[in-house]
Scaffold this active site. Structure first.
Site, PDB file in Angstrom:
ATOM      1  N   CYS A   2      -0.293  -0.831  -1.159  1.00  0.00           N
ATOM      2  CA  CYS A   2      -1.455  -1.371  -1.859  1.00  0.00           C
ATOM      3  C   CYS A   2      -2.296  -0.228  -2.412  1.00  0.00           C
ATOM      4  O   CYS A   2      -2.147   0.919  -2.011  1.00  0.00           O
ATOM      5  CB  CYS A   2      -2.330  -2.175  -0.909  1.00  0.00           C
ATOM      6  SG  CYS A   2      -1.450  -3.549  -0.137  1.00  0.00           S
ATOM      7  N   GLY A  28       0.482  -1.832  -6.307  1.00  0.00           N
ATOM      8  CA  GLY A  28       0.614  -3.229  -5.915  1.00  0.00           C
ATOM      9  C   GLY A  28       0.407  -4.145  -7.093  1.00  0.00           C
ATOM     10  O   GLY A  28      -0.650  -4.130  -7.711  1.00  0.00           O
ATOM     11  N   ASN A 102      -4.666  -0.529   3.044  1.00  0.00           N
ATOM     12  CA  ASN A 102      -3.355  -0.033   2.596  1.00  0.00           C
ATOM     13  C   ASN A 102      -2.647   0.561   3.798  1.00  0.00           C
ATOM     14  O   ASN A 102      -3.206   1.431   4.459  1.00  0.00           O
ATOM     15  CB  ASN A 102      -3.561   1.019   1.500  1.00  0.00           C
ATOM     16  CG  ASN A 102      -2.290   1.772   1.125  1.00  0.00           C
ATOM     17  OD1 ASN A 102      -2.339   2.926   0.758  1.00  0.00           O
ATOM     18  ND2 ASN A 102      -1.153   1.124   1.210  1.00  0.00           N
ATOM     19  N   GLY A 103      -1.436   0.099   4.046  1.00  0.00           N
ATOM     20  CA  GLY A 103      -0.658   0.617   5.183  1.00  0.00           C
ATOM     21  C   GLY A 103      -0.258  -0.511   6.111  1.00  0.00           C
ATOM     22  O   GLY A 103      -0.603  -1.667   5.871  1.00  0.00           O
ATOM     23  N   TYR A 244       8.246   9.148  -4.727  1.00  0.00           N
ATOM     24  CA  TYR A 244       8.309   8.016  -5.654  1.00  0.00           C
ATOM     25  C   TYR A 244       6.989   7.297  -5.881  1.00  0.00           C
ATOM     26  O   TYR A 244       6.655   6.933  -7.000  1.00  0.00           O
ATOM     27  CB  TYR A 244       9.335   6.999  -5.122  1.00  0.00           C
ATOM     28  CG  TYR A 244       9.332   5.675  -5.842  1.00  0.00           C
ATOM     29  CD1 TYR A 244      10.045   5.494  -7.024  1.00  0.00           C
ATOM     30  CD2 TYR A 244       8.607   4.584  -5.335  1.00  0.00           C
ATOM     31  CE1 TYR A 244      10.035   4.270  -7.682  1.00  0.00           C
ATOM     32  CE2 TYR A 244       8.593   3.362  -5.994  1.00  0.00           C
ATOM     33  CZ  TYR A 244       9.312   3.213  -7.160  1.00  0.00           C
ATOM     34  OH  TYR A 244       9.296   2.010  -7.811  1.00  0.00           O
TER      35      TYR A 244
END
Ligand code: AMP
Length: 456
Positions: A2, A28, A102-103, A244
């Site tokens: 995210c 996201g 996020n995570g 990436y």
């Protein structure tokens, strides 16, 4: 995965958050949302789709106030449904708290069970909801103490931004898995997953939130505290952010992503040279490593495939026919560049191997005579429990096949991966990365229930 953003003390903060989310869109694409505070009320809008589809210009004008938090979602716990869209907003004793996460937490099940035993009722199936339950159950006098007590109970990966009325709280887990940066726009603070969001807003990059750090921003003042146990925790920056995930124009983990990717490509060339007419990338993910590879080899670099930037996601159907169509519509090889050529194709990574296989097939159809594929990271063999959507071992091609077998599956003339040592050697802080997807050495204990849907 995210993207998250927090804005403090800026007029029309939600507009700033909305612009910032555009720069974090790659983190996201499933859903997006913004919550704001206007001095009296909290306003929130969230919906499925890309940022622009999820929140219209008219709606953003309704998100009044000078404090805001925003989120764009790629689900790694919980289904992709409306309830699971963030920011997640709760009211407790007339206090409203919104959180963007996020995570992935790794002690979700234990915390969830404990909270349920104690009477908590959950609205979503996201690990992020657990955090607000813990917050409202903990004595909340001093903000620093409050957040230290609560966040130190969490294990796994989290970069978080909270909105508590006119205060923004940002935090990063003690291992530092996910990035989070601090910026300033005309003296006002902005927190964002990646520095590319700060660039877009013409905000100056101040620094990263450090692993284990909690920053509390009220007005134009920032205070900081570290969670207990931070010193003992092993720094474990996600190496796949560099390979990436993050945008190449971002500075994360004290380095620039573009430069890291070029160095990965150069190292790959040193380890696995090949004879060819030119080097090319699978765009966009392979571009930077391919450039590094070509420079190191002193070989021409060509653009052999063109990417269509206008392909939306809405038409994507779960049928093979539609998936094949998606691969073709997104990238198209240039016959005049490829015909009868011996080529080196650089890609950042192989996960399932299925897209690589169709790309190679397309290159063959366009006339490439010999294809040598080079991958700018080692074989991905282990699932991720810290926020990257790497599936179970049986879906990871390198978990089940040797390099030669993968080469046969993808139908290339040769296939070589960068070595683990080579990859780490080009990182700025080589000892501070999580490389569990390559090695299976998980720096934080992994959950016993490994399902993405464990709370459903
Ligand atoms: P494939 O050949 O199907 O393994 O696709 C490889 C491409 O998808 C590479 O550019 C990968 O970096 C990219 N990719 C990144 N994250 C993921 C993911 N979570 N699952 C699948 N592919 C991913």
């Amino acid at each position: 995965m995210c993207g998250i953003i927090g804005v403090s003390n800026i007029e029309n903060a939600s507009r700033v958050a909305m612009l910032g989310l555009h720069a974090l869109q790659h983190r996201g694409e499933e859903a997006a949302g913004i919550a704001s505070y206007d001095g009296q009320n909290v306003h929130i809008i969230k919906n499925t789709g890309l940022v622009d589809d999820a929140i219209s210009a008219i709606q953003v004008a309704e998100l009044k106030g000078s404090t805001a938090v925003g989120h764009c979602r790629y689900s790694t716990t919980g289904s992709s449904n409306y309830k699971n869209i963030q920011p997640f907003l709760v009211t407790h004793k007339k206090k409203r708290i919104a959180v963007a996460h996020n995570g992935n937490l790794t002690n979700t099940e234990e915390l969830y069970k404990k909270l349920e035993e104690e009477g908590s009722i959950f609205q979503t199936t996201m690990d992020s909801e657990i955090i607000v339950h813990l917050l409202v159950k903990t004595k909340n006098g001093d903000l620093k103490q409050w957040f230290s007590n609560v966040l130190s109970q969490l294990q796994g990966a989290f970069s978080l931004i909270f909105l508590i009325e006119d205060t923004i709280v940002g935090a990063r887990d003690r291992n530092g898995f996910r990035p989070l940066s601090i910026g300033k726009l005309d003296g006002k603070y902005i927190l964002a997953s990646e520095s590319c969001a700060l660039d877009l807003l013409q905000a100056e990059f101040v620094r990263e939130v450090e692993p284990g750090e909690i920053v509390i921003v009220k007005g134009d003042k920032l205070e900081s505290v570290f969670m207990p146990g931070t010193k003992e925790a092993k720094r474990s920056y996600c190496i796949f952010e560099n390979i990436y995930f993050a945008r190449p124009d971002s500075d994360i983990f004290h380095d620039n992503v573009y430069q890291v990717r070029k160095r990965l490509g150069a190292q790959l060339a040193k380890e696995h040279p090949a004879d060819a007419d030119f080097v090319m990338a699978i765009p966009d993910s392979g571009n930077y490593a391919a450039l590094g590879y070509a420079n190191e080899m002193k070989m021409p670099f060509e653009v052999g495939i063109i990417r269509n930037h206008y392909v939306g996601r809405t038409f994507i159907q779960p049928t093979q026919l539609m998936r094949d169509f998606r691969v073709r519509v997104k990238l198209n090889p240039i016959r005049s560049v490829l015909k009868d050529k011996k080529i080196i194709v650089v890609e950042d990574s192989i996960v399932r191997g299925t897209t690589s296989r169709s790309r190679i097939e397309a290159l063959r159809r366009a006339g490439a005579k010999e294809i040598h594929m080079r991958i700018s990271c080692p074989p991905i063999k282990w699932p991720c429990f810290y926020g990257i959507d790497f599936p179970s071992k049986n879906e990871l091609i390198a978990s089940n096949k040797k390099v030669k077998e993968i080469a046969d599956f993808i139908k290339v003339d040769s296939l070589e991966y960068l070595s683990l040592e080579g990859m780490l050697s080009v990182m700025n802080e080589s000892g501070n990365f999580c490389d569990a997807c390559f090695t299976g050495n998980y720096p934080v204990a992994i959950p016993t229930n490994k399902s993405k849907y464990l709370l459903e």
